[in-house]
Write a protein that holds these residues in place. Sequence first.
Motif, PDB file in Angstrom:
ATOM      1  N   ALA A  26       9.787 -50.241 -42.157  1.00 56.35           N
ATOM      2  CA  ALA A  26      11.170 -49.181 -41.958  1.00 56.35           C
ATOM      3  C   ALA A  26      11.397 -48.274 -43.071  1.00 56.35           C
ATOM      4  O   ALA A  26      10.609 -48.209 -43.928  1.00 56.35           O
ATOM      5  N   PRO A  27      12.438 -47.333 -42.823  1.00 59.63           N
ATOM      6  CA  PRO A  27      12.590 -46.585 -44.200  1.00 59.63           C
ATOM      7  C   PRO A  27      12.667 -47.315 -45.397  1.00 59.63           C
ATOM      8  O   PRO A  27      13.186 -48.500 -45.543  1.00 59.63           O
ATOM      9  N   ASN A  28      11.846 -46.539 -46.526  1.00 57.33           N
ATOM     10  CA  ASN A  28      11.718 -47.043 -47.953  1.00 57.33           C
ATOM     11  C   ASN A  28      11.044 -48.131 -47.919  1.00 57.33           C
ATOM     12  O   ASN A  28      11.210 -48.966 -48.820  1.00 57.33           O
ATOM     13  N   GLU A  29      10.170 -48.516 -46.917  1.00 61.79           N
ATOM     14  CA  GLU A  29       9.186 -49.534 -47.173  1.00 61.79           C
ATOM     15  C   GLU A  29       7.799 -49.163 -46.964  1.00 61.79           C
ATOM     16  O   GLU A  29       7.705 -48.273 -46.521  1.00 61.79           O
ATOM     17  N   GLY A  74       7.058 -46.002 -44.810  1.00 63.44           N
ATOM     18  CA  GLY A  74       8.319 -45.611 -43.985  1.00 63.44           C
ATOM     19  C   GLY A  74       8.731 -44.316 -44.560  1.00 63.44           C
ATOM     20  O   GLY A  74       8.643 -43.707 -45.398  1.00 63.44           O
ATOM     21  N   GLU A  75       9.636 -43.821 -43.765  1.00 62.15           N
ATOM     22  CA  GLU A  75      10.595 -42.668 -44.049  1.00 62.15           C
ATOM     23  C   GLU A  75      10.928 -42.802 -45.209  1.00 62.15           C
ATOM     24  O   GLU A  75      11.658 -44.009 -45.750  1.00 62.15           O
ATOM     25  N   GLY A  76      10.952 -41.828 -46.293  1.00 61.72           N
ATOM     26  CA  GLY A  76      11.493 -41.777 -47.374  1.00 61.72           C
ATOM     27  C   GLY A  76      10.921 -42.225 -48.528  1.00 61.72           C
ATOM     28  O   GLY A  76      11.303 -42.066 -49.754  1.00 61.72           O
ATOM     29  N   THR A  78       8.123 -41.565 -51.074  1.00 60.16           N
ATOM     30  CA  THR A  78       7.387 -40.233 -51.781  1.00 60.16           C
ATOM     31  C   THR A  78       6.290 -40.468 -52.634  1.00 60.16           C
ATOM     32  O   THR A  78       5.573 -39.619 -53.101  1.00 60.16           O
ATOM     33  N   ASP A 107       9.835 -53.567 -49.647  1.00 62.21           N
ATOM     34  CA  ASP A 107      10.314 -52.398 -50.415  1.00 62.21           C
ATOM     35  C   ASP A 107       9.219 -51.651 -51.144  1.00 62.21           C
ATOM     36  O   ASP A 107       8.445 -52.174 -51.778  1.00 62.21           O
TER      37      ASP A 107
END
Length: 326
Positions: A26-29, A74-76, A78, A107
């Motif tokens: 998921a995002p940030n994973e 995931g999204e976010g 970097t 995470d």
Amino acid sequence: MKAIQIIEFGGPEVLQCAEVAEPTPAPNEVRVRLFAAGVNPNETYIRTGTYSFYIPELPYTPGFDGAGVVDAIGEGVTHLHVGDRVFVAALLAKRNTGTYAQKVVCDATAVHRLPESISFEKGASLGIPALTAYRALFHRAKMKPGETVLIHGASGGVGLLAVQMAKGLGATVIGTASTEEGKSLVKASGATHVLDHITEASIDKIMSLTHERGPDVIIEFLANVNLETDLKIIAPYGRIVVVGNRGSIEINPRLAMMKEADILGLALWNVLPAEYEESLHAVEAFLQSGLLHPEIGELLPLEDANKAHEQIIENKARGKIILSIE
């Protein structure tokens, strides 16, 4: 994908290899294709369903530590990219699908780069041992360069990393071990002095090595056996960090009073988020600089996770046991 699953709490026999669905980040994973997973003592407690710090919902795939290659992000996210070599230290991650598996999602903050010079097996031996060593020395003992640090049982997974960190940051390190093989590992990790385990009968030896002052810091892995001796040899205003304990002990508090010594407990589950991130960044930096040289114990296939737990329970483990994942 292959993963170890627990569908009921119990002994090592509940660790079963099964085919499970591949997790999605998921995002940030981040999802990591694992090639090695570290086995920790706390995972044997969690398996029983009686561990006060954590009782998971079933079915459950164990494991907090591992190493491999980033497979999806995931999204976010970097700071990582698909194909990066990484180690996973997911003890405090909000999401962790378990490292006893071909792939893990957790995470992004629990995933850090692994230098090319460090194998996946050695990368998987970091995580809980490295974070524990760092927390013991710097968060709890607040070790300073120039101090003398005594590390009881220094040939274990946490102990060897603590020797390397303390020596690398300017301490005089005294390590103890019970076998010649263990003492050789401690010496190779940078200890200034290597001794048999300190007992009441060998107090004079440790005092002589420290010019009758005693060590400023003691990292203690068996407090129920050693704590009273620790209090007798600790330097004035010294700090004893209890990392491991297997029972009760009766001590005379006057020993602590006479030296104004501190007895400090450590449970990695209690680390604050900011301290956890600091520890991970420090471990990554230590690896990049060459300060840390992880030592692994036995290498077993993923399917033999139950055997790894048996070895830990029977106290037959030497160093960090690693599961090899094909």
